[in-house]
Motif scaffolding. Sequence first.
Motif, PDB file in Angstrom:
ATOM      1  N   TYR A 287       0.817  -1.221   0.000  1.00 59.31           N
ATOM      2  CA  TYR A 287       0.000   0.000   0.000  1.00 59.31           C
ATOM      3  C   TYR A 287       0.851   1.271   0.000  1.00 59.31           C
ATOM      4  CZ  TYR A 287      -3.933   3.051   1.354  1.00 59.31           C
ATOM      5  OH  TYR A 287      -4.890   4.026   1.400  1.00 59.31           O
ATOM      6  N   ARG A 348      -8.495   5.395 -10.246  1.00 57.47           N
ATOM      7  CA  ARG A 348      -7.802   5.467  -8.954  1.00 57.47           C
ATOM      8  C   ARG A 348      -8.781   5.265  -7.805  1.00 57.47           C
ATOM      9  NH1 ARG A 348      -7.451   8.989  -5.023  1.00 57.47           N
ATOM     10  NH2 ARG A 348      -8.743  10.460  -6.202  1.00 57.47           N
ATOM     11  N   TYR A 352      -8.730   1.978  -5.027  1.00 55.52           N
ATOM     12  CA  TYR A 352      -8.626   2.115  -3.570  1.00 55.52           C
ATOM     13  C   TYR A 352      -9.876   1.628  -2.845  1.00 55.52           C
ATOM     14  CZ  TYR A 352      -4.132   4.507  -3.608  1.00 55.52           C
ATOM     15  OH  TYR A 352      -2.788   4.791  -3.746  1.00 55.52           O
ATOM     16  N   GLY A 357      -7.368  -2.235  -2.956  1.00 57.05           N
ATOM     17  CA  GLY A 357      -6.969  -1.194  -2.012  1.00 57.05           C
ATOM     18  C   GLY A 357      -7.196  -1.597  -0.571  1.00 57.05           C
ATOM     19  N   LYS A 361      -4.187  -2.134   2.082  1.00 55.53           N
ATOM     20  CA  LYS A 361      -4.182  -1.263   3.264  1.00 55.53           C
ATOM     21  C   LYS A 361      -4.140  -2.087   4.548  1.00 55.53           C
ATOM     22  CE  LYS A 361      -6.449   2.784   5.237  1.00 55.53           C
ATOM     23  NZ  LYS A 361      -7.567   3.758   5.105  1.00 55.53           N
TER      24      LYS A 361
END
Length: 431
Positions: A287, A348, A352, A357, A361
Amino acid sequence: MSEKFDVIVVGAGPAGTSCAYKCAQNGLNVLLIERGEYPGAKNVMGGVLYRKQMEEIIPEFWKEAPLERPVIEQRFWVMEKESMVTFGYKGLEWAKEPYNNFTVLRAKFDQWFANKAVEAGALLINETVVTECIVENDRVIGVRTDRPDGDVYADVVVLADGVNSLLGKQLGFHKEFKPNEVALTVMEVINMPKDKINERFNLEDNQGCTVEIFGDSTKGNLGTAFIYTNKDSINIGVGTTLSSMIKARLKPYDLLDQLKNHPMVKPFVDGGEPVEYLAHLIPEGGYNSIPRLVGNGVIVVGDAAQLVNAIHREGSNMAMASGKMAAEAIMRAKELGKFDEEALDSYRINIYNSFIGQDLKKYKDAAHTFEEYPQYFNEYLPMVNKAMSKFFTVDGTPKREKQKEIIRSVVSEKGRFNVFKDMYRAWKVMK
């Protein structure tokens, strides 16, 4: 070459081909550029393809794709020099449609997948190196290739050029990656008769197995090894972060040779015929290492975007999902009639917000933590083997006393507070 395309995709791996296929399928004029002699000639991964993300691109692809075996068992080995602790899961539901995942040989699969993109309308050009992006007024408008008159133009350029994306670096999307942000994996394909593979791995025809190996396979350094079964061959490999290799002065081919000769591994590979040796850099930064993903006229996907979950060894599924999401963002931008960063930024946002994402994360500090505190690999994993050996050795000692001995041994070696601190730290980065 001076034709204008809607989309130029650089790199015919899972990410690039997924994007090219979906764009072409929806009527866009697509150029797919591959530097190898054919798609898959220079592409390397351990050899596991995940069904869910691929099926979202080509429904029921398994009915025609050149797959090796559907994986019905996932094993995990924690190895010491002369022992291993094993656990895993075997499910016969994975042997039925729609399956869970498959082993593949990239040279076969990537060619098939790229040809599907061509059938959908994409133009594939092999043996062509993209030397740089063509930038005008802070916008990418095409690419320069190593062919004579090799400038090609497009509304959007998709960078799927791998972990060490030179084009991303040229655009300033990322700096040179640090040694602890990439791993070097070496792999060998070993030919072996199908019957012997079935016997050694307790499989039937059209059943596959993956083995993930920790501990002595990397000499106690951060990294893993693996064995994957194909129809008539097995893939065996090992990798560590570049920083670990440098610190421990490891030579990758020595690690692979030691792995093949380890007493726990040798019975599975003995007598096979090595036919191919491969080496590949894998993004490990997770990440915190994701570069800029979108610019004016440009999108970054797959390994070039550092989209690999090192903890779960997932890369191909993230690559394919990112390629599909890039295609969706490009089609949306086409409807808007503009291809600047704002128009493409839905890519994008979707990356995420997706499992990509969220998973990256979740484990954003895990790899760096385990490298910063090497005791997890070079002390605790050997302790697991010693504890199991002690517990299962029948020597007349009551089991309750054995449990106390094991706990005393760990505490005396590490200290109660240090053990608690290490376990809490590991829980924190993995929770």
